[in-house]
Design a protein around this motif. Structure first.
Motif, PDB file in Angstrom:
ATOM      1  N   MET A 239      -4.633 -29.755 -19.461  1.00 26.87           N
ATOM      2  CA  MET A 239      -4.510 -31.491 -19.364  1.00 26.87           C
ATOM      3  C   MET A 239      -4.907 -31.639 -17.685  1.00 26.87           C
ATOM      4  O   MET A 239      -4.055 -30.934 -17.255  1.00 26.87           O
ATOM      5  CB  MET A 239      -3.553 -31.503 -19.976  1.00 26.87           C
ATOM      6  CG  MET A 239      -2.321 -31.656 -21.294  1.00 26.87           C
ATOM      7  SD  MET A 239      -3.684 -32.873 -21.823  1.00 26.87           S
ATOM      8  CE  MET A 239      -2.669 -34.136 -21.352  1.00 26.87           C
ATOM      9  N   SER A 240      -5.177 -32.717 -17.723  1.00 29.91           N
ATOM     10  CA  SER A 240      -5.304 -33.355 -16.293  1.00 29.91           C
ATOM     11  C   SER A 240      -3.686 -33.956 -16.007  1.00 29.91           C
ATOM     12  O   SER A 240      -3.196 -34.395 -16.960  1.00 29.91           O
ATOM     13  CB  SER A 240      -6.600 -34.089 -16.139  1.00 29.91           C
ATOM     14  OG  SER A 240      -6.907 -35.278 -16.782  1.00 29.91           O
ATOM     15  N   GLU A 241      -4.141 -33.701 -13.863  1.00 27.30           N
ATOM     16  CA  GLU A 241      -2.473 -34.771 -13.393  1.00 27.30           C
ATOM     17  C   GLU A 241      -2.831 -36.183 -14.362  1.00 27.30           C
ATOM     18  O   GLU A 241      -3.530 -37.030 -14.241  1.00 27.30           O
ATOM     19  CB  GLU A 241      -3.171 -34.624 -12.486  1.00 27.30           C
ATOM     20  CG  GLU A 241      -2.404 -33.331 -11.816  1.00 27.30           C
ATOM     21  CD  GLU A 241      -1.022 -32.896 -12.203  1.00 27.30           C
ATOM     22  OE1 GLU A 241      -0.154 -33.731 -11.801  1.00 27.30           O
ATOM     23  OE2 GLU A 241      -0.792 -32.304 -13.003  1.00 27.30           O
ATOM     24  N   PRO A 242      -1.482 -36.975 -14.776  1.00 34.44           N
ATOM     25  CA  PRO A 242      -1.107 -38.157 -15.129  1.00 34.44           C
ATOM     26  C   PRO A 242      -1.718 -39.399 -13.609  1.00 34.44           C
ATOM     27  O   PRO A 242      -1.557 -38.310 -13.060  1.00 34.44           O
ATOM     28  CB  PRO A 242       0.167 -38.089 -15.200  1.00 34.44           C
ATOM     29  CG  PRO A 242       0.326 -36.986 -15.421  1.00 34.44           C
ATOM     30  CD  PRO A 242      -0.334 -36.206 -14.885  1.00 34.44           C
ATOM     31  N   ARG A 243      -2.428 -40.226 -13.654  1.00 35.55           N
ATOM     32  CA  ARG A 243      -3.488 -41.012 -12.723  1.00 35.55           C
ATOM     33  C   ARG A 243      -2.038 -42.020 -12.162  1.00 35.55           C
ATOM     34  O   ARG A 243      -3.263 -42.951 -11.224  1.00 35.55           O
ATOM     35  CB  ARG A 243      -4.763 -41.763 -13.224  1.00 35.55           C
ATOM     36  CG  ARG A 243      -5.825 -40.168 -12.960  1.00 35.55           C
ATOM     37  CD  ARG A 243      -7.146 -40.504 -13.812  1.00 35.55           C
ATOM     38  NE  ARG A 243      -7.156 -40.649 -15.326  1.00 35.55           N
ATOM     39  CZ  ARG A 243      -7.818 -41.734 -15.812  1.00 35.55           C
ATOM     40  NH1 ARG A 243      -9.340 -41.672 -15.474  1.00 35.55           N
ATOM     41  NH2 ARG A 243      -7.975 -42.000 -17.095  1.00 35.55           N
ATOM     42  N   GLY A 244      -1.521 -42.163 -12.890  1.00 42.03           N
ATOM     43  CA  GLY A 244      -0.894 -43.361 -12.211  1.00 42.03           C
ATOM     44  C   GLY A 244      -1.251 -44.589 -12.875  1.00 42.03           C
ATOM     45  O   GLY A 244      -2.152 -45.138 -13.395  1.00 42.03           O
ATOM     46  N   ALA A 245      -0.839 -45.380 -12.678  1.00 45.28           N
ATOM     47  CA  ALA A 245      -1.040 -47.169 -13.130  1.00 45.28           C
ATOM     48  C   ALA A 245      -2.015 -47.564 -12.691  1.00 45.28           C
ATOM     49  O   ALA A 245      -2.367 -48.398 -13.048  1.00 45.28           O
ATOM     50  CB  ALA A 245       0.504 -48.452 -13.399  1.00 45.28           C
ATOM     51  N   VAL A 246      -1.789 -47.296 -11.519  1.00 42.92           N
ATOM     52  CA  VAL A 246      -3.070 -48.398 -10.085  1.00 42.92           C
ATOM     53  C   VAL A 246      -3.648 -47.393  -9.583  1.00 42.92           C
ATOM     54  O   VAL A 246      -3.882 -46.883  -8.528  1.00 42.92           O
ATOM     55  CB  VAL A 246      -1.693 -48.814  -9.261  1.00 42.92           C
ATOM     56  CG1 VAL A 246      -2.854 -49.636  -8.460  1.00 42.92           C
ATOM     57  CG2 VAL A 246      -0.831 -50.269 -10.146  1.00 42.92           C
ATOM     58  N   LEU A 247      -5.160 -47.038 -10.209  1.00 45.12           N
ATOM     59  CA  LEU A 247      -6.494 -46.852  -9.215  1.00 45.12           C
ATOM     60  C   LEU A 247      -7.060 -47.366  -7.830  1.00 45.12           C
ATOM     61  O   LEU A 247      -7.685 -47.830  -8.662  1.00 45.12           O
ATOM     62  CB  LEU A 247      -6.680 -46.552 -10.326  1.00 45.12           C
ATOM     63  CG  LEU A 247      -7.035 -45.314 -11.514  1.00 45.12           C
ATOM     64  CD1 LEU A 247      -7.888 -45.864 -13.220  1.00 45.12           C
ATOM     65  CD2 LEU A 247      -6.338 -44.694 -11.606  1.00 45.12           C
ATOM     66  N   THR A 248      -5.917 -47.585  -7.115  1.00 39.83           N
ATOM     67  CA  THR A 248      -6.277 -47.666  -5.664  1.00 39.83           C
ATOM     68  C   THR A 248      -7.597 -47.902  -5.309  1.00 39.83           C
ATOM     69  O   THR A 248      -7.973 -46.148  -5.275  1.00 39.83           O
ATOM     70  CB  THR A 248      -5.130 -47.869  -4.853  1.00 39.83           C
ATOM     71  OG1 THR A 248      -4.130 -48.032  -5.676  1.00 39.83           O
ATOM     72  CG2 THR A 248      -5.690 -48.169  -3.145  1.00 39.83           C
ATOM     73  N   GLY A 249      -8.816 -48.277  -5.054  1.00 42.81           N
ATOM     74  CA  GLY A 249      -9.913 -48.282  -4.398  1.00 42.81           C
ATOM     75  C   GLY A 249     -10.789 -48.339  -5.261  1.00 42.81           C
ATOM     76  O   GLY A 249     -10.826 -49.736  -6.036  1.00 42.81           O
TER      77      GLY A 249
ATOM     78  N   ALA B 254      -8.846 -53.060 -19.189  1.00 41.29           N
ATOM     79  CA  ALA B 254      -7.557 -52.362 -19.131  1.00 41.29           C
ATOM     80  C   ALA B 254      -6.486 -51.967 -17.760  1.00 41.29           C
ATOM     81  O   ALA B 254      -6.261 -52.241 -17.424  1.00 41.29           O
ATOM     82  CB  ALA B 254      -8.535 -51.518 -19.980  1.00 41.29           C
ATOM     83  N   GLU B 255      -7.486 -51.782 -16.819  1.00 42.21           N
ATOM     84  CA  GLU B 255      -7.161 -51.412 -15.572  1.00 42.21           C
ATOM     85  C   GLU B 255      -6.152 -52.275 -15.436  1.00 42.21           C
ATOM     86  O   GLU B 255      -5.341 -52.382 -14.695  1.00 42.21           O
ATOM     87  CB  GLU B 255      -8.009 -51.044 -14.663  1.00 42.21           C
ATOM     88  CG  GLU B 255      -9.049 -49.838 -15.123  1.00 42.21           C
ATOM     89  CD  GLU B 255      -7.624 -48.694 -14.782  1.00 42.21           C
ATOM     90  OE1 GLU B 255      -7.159 -48.900 -14.687  1.00 42.21           O
ATOM     91  OE2 GLU B 255      -8.252 -47.416 -16.376  1.00 42.21           O
ATOM     92  N   GLY B 256      -6.478 -53.972 -15.114  1.00 38.03           N
ATOM     93  CA  GLY B 256      -5.672 -54.784 -14.517  1.00 38.03           C
ATOM     94  C   GLY B 256      -4.259 -55.120 -15.460  1.00 38.03           C
ATOM     95  O   GLY B 256      -3.234 -54.886 -15.003  1.00 38.03           O
TER      96      GLY B 256
END
Lengths: 385, 192
Positions: free
Chosen positions: A1-11, A22-24
């Motif tokens: 399993m990869s690490e959870p990325r969190g809700a906000v993919l800043t960048g 979906a990201e919004g």
């Protein structure tokens, strides 16, 4: 399993509109998605299925779109920010439960990536033919909020706004994307988490014995609770009183249903958003939305090169319709040109508000492609002559 | 400056991914604007497929190819369907094992071919033919900075295949260097 990325993919990302929507949703705190895959909206659901584990959220592929819409209403009453996405036939199937969401004042978001219809129509190709269905598709009297992104960046931004509006006014909010915007890939800038505007649900602080789930505040919107918080709540699509209990009589209908409309109409000026370019000096104004606004922009530039005074008014919020600006423009311009990928929908709103004071010229397209800019240019020339 | 590129082939060749990597290189790593729109049939593999990429210094409103300046053909069908659309001074690049070009179109200012699929097969993975072609495309045209392209490849291919794909990219760039040397200079931007 990869690490959870969190809700906000800043960048900075190179992302299509569906994925950006979906990201919004994730960025603004959506933790429940229920849907049924359908082209050209599938990528929204696909992204949600990949990403929900990152936010400990729930993704359910439902048996159909009727159930999908029902599931997000239920999740909302359980305290979640919830969303579904669909297109064409799926949007039709969601109409009954959309009305249930309006009647029960349930915050949630529905992304419709429009394709050509009627029926199964053009699954992989663009249309803007659901604009009136967005407004009137469910039975009964109601008002709705519908937003129209014209880029992947706006799919991200406006999905955030859609959630915030749904929490503010307690109703389902529609993101009316289209196949080209949904499938087009462009740069999307996702800001740092602390720069994402998040409006959270307004929860009552009344004691359980004193709480009336449908007693509105000053802004005509009642405060909410979540199931399981210890309050007695009753949620029904029947006409209901302040307690939420069915009271299927005219006086209660008269007290409760007009409020569903007034809470949007009286706040319309806060909700309405449009982008304008050169309308102050214009003698012709092109009114447009979604992908067609980007085609129209090219036509407007071509017309300006001919020396014509042309403005562009892009609807970011299509519903409620920006009546005031159209009425005001109609008193001082020669005409409106309204290109849209349908055979006549938002043009009727422009025509209604122009009320004969300025010409209204429709530029129809049956769907499956965007307009040729030259077609729009020809109607601009006609309107300015 | 607005550049318009159409990449054509069949579903399964990575045509859309090639367009994606090019657009990402331009917009995320090379400070330009870029749009990618795609067309495809209902089938996932084997049907005609095309990616339209626009790269510009200024914001892009209209995201479609209006003056097809650069055509990349990775199938005979793509070549046959789109060659005539090339504008005067346009650039035509194709996979020499998949396309029988016949007489090159008179309006093209730069025509070159590359054994993209054969090269990728020799490297062990035919799937990387699109990346070889991408190196060839950027090497011949200078559409984006090569370092931006490398970064876009690195961040777009499946984890664990980065080095392989970057080698495929270098192969394409090498073929491009040879083509550019043979023609006495890179393809010039046509006026669209």
């Amino acid at each position: 399993m990869s690490e959870p990325r969190g809700a906000v993919l800043t960048g900075e990302h190179f992302m299509n509109g569906d994925v950006a929507a979906a990201e919004g949703a994730l960025a603004v705190g959506c933790t429940f998605f229920a849907g049924y895959p359908i082209t050209p909206a599938t990528e929204v659901a696909e992204r949600m299925s990949e990403r929900m584990p990152d936010v400990e959220g729930i993704f359910i592929q439902m048996e159909d779109e009727i159930a999908s819409m029902g599931a997000i209403l239920g999740a909302s009453w359980a305290g979640r920010k919830s969303m579904t996405s669909t297109s064409g036939p799926g949007f039709s199937l969601m109409m009954e439960n959309l009305g249930l969401g309006v009647m029960t004042e349930t915050p949630c978001v529905l992304v419709n990536v429009q394709r050509g219809g009627p029926s199964t129509g053009l699954p992989t190709l663009v249309g803007q033919q659901d604009m009136m269905q967005a407004r009137w598709g469910s039975h009964g009297d109601y008002e709705i909020i519908a937003l129209c992104p014209n880029s992947p960046q706006e799919c991200f931004d406006l999905t955030i706004d859609a959630f915030n509006l749904s929490e503010t006014y307690r109703l389902p909010v529609l993101v009316m994307s289209d196949e080209v915007v949904g499938h087009m890939t462009e740069k999307v800038v996702i800001p740092p988490e602390d720069q994402i505007a998040r409006i959270e649900r307004r929860i009552t602080d009344a004691a359980p014995a004193d709480y009336l789930p449908y007693q509105p505040e000053e802004n005509l919107v009642p405060l909410m609770v979540a199931a399981g918080q210890g309050y007695r709540i009753h949620v029904t699509g029947l006409t209901h009183d302040e307690r939420g209990y069915p009271e299927v009589v005219a006086p209660v209908q008269q007290r409760m249903v007009p409020r569903l409309i007034e809470k949007i109409r009286k706040n319309a000026e806060q909700i309405i958003r449009y982008e304008s370019d050169g309308i102050a000096e214009a003698e012709v104004v092109v009114v447009c939305y979604g992908i067609t606004s980007r085609v129209a922009q090219l036509a407007v530039e071509m017309a300006r090169q001919q020396g014509r005074r042309v403005g562009l008014l892009r609807l970011i919020v299509a519903w409620p319709f920006p009546e005031r600006v159209i009425r005001e423009l109609a008193t001082r311009i020669k005409g409106f040109v309204v290109p849209e990928i349908n055979l006549g929908q938002m043009v009727y709103e422009v025509e209604r508000c122009a009320a004969g004071r300025a010409r209204t010229i429709h530029v129809p397209h049956a769907g499956g492609a965007v307009h040729d800019p030259e077609t729009i240019l020809a109607r601009i020339e006609e309107a300015s002559s | 400056m607005r550049r318009e590129i159409r990449i054509t082939g069949f579903g399964g060749q990575g045509i859309v991914l090639a367009g994606y990597v090019l657009g990402k290189a331009a917009s995320v790593y090379d400070h330009k604007s870029a749009t990618l729109v795609q067309s495809y049939g209902p089938e996932a593999r084997g049907s005609a497929c095309a990616a339209q990429v626009v790269v510009a210094d200024e914001p892009i409103h209209y995201p479609y190819v209006r003056g097809q300046e650069i055509l990349v053909a990775m199938s005979q069908e793509g070549y046959d369907s789109w060659t005539e659309e090339l504008i005067d001074g346009g650039v035509l690049l194709y996979d020499q094992d998949l396309v029988d070009a016949g007489t090159p179109p008179a309006q093209a200012s730069f025509v070159a071919s590359v054994p993209a699929t054969r090269t990728a097969e020799k490297m062990g993975r035919r799937m990387a033919a699109n990346i070889v072609m991408l190196g060839f495309l950027v090497g011949c045209t200078g559409l984006v900075e090569v370092e931006a392209l490398r970064e876009a490849v690195r961040t777009s291919v499946p984890a664990g295949t980065e080095d392989f794909n970057l080698s495929a990219l270098e192969q394409g760039l090498q073929y491009a260097a040879e083509a550019v040397a043979a023609k006495g200079g890179p393809a010039k931007a046509a006026d669209i």
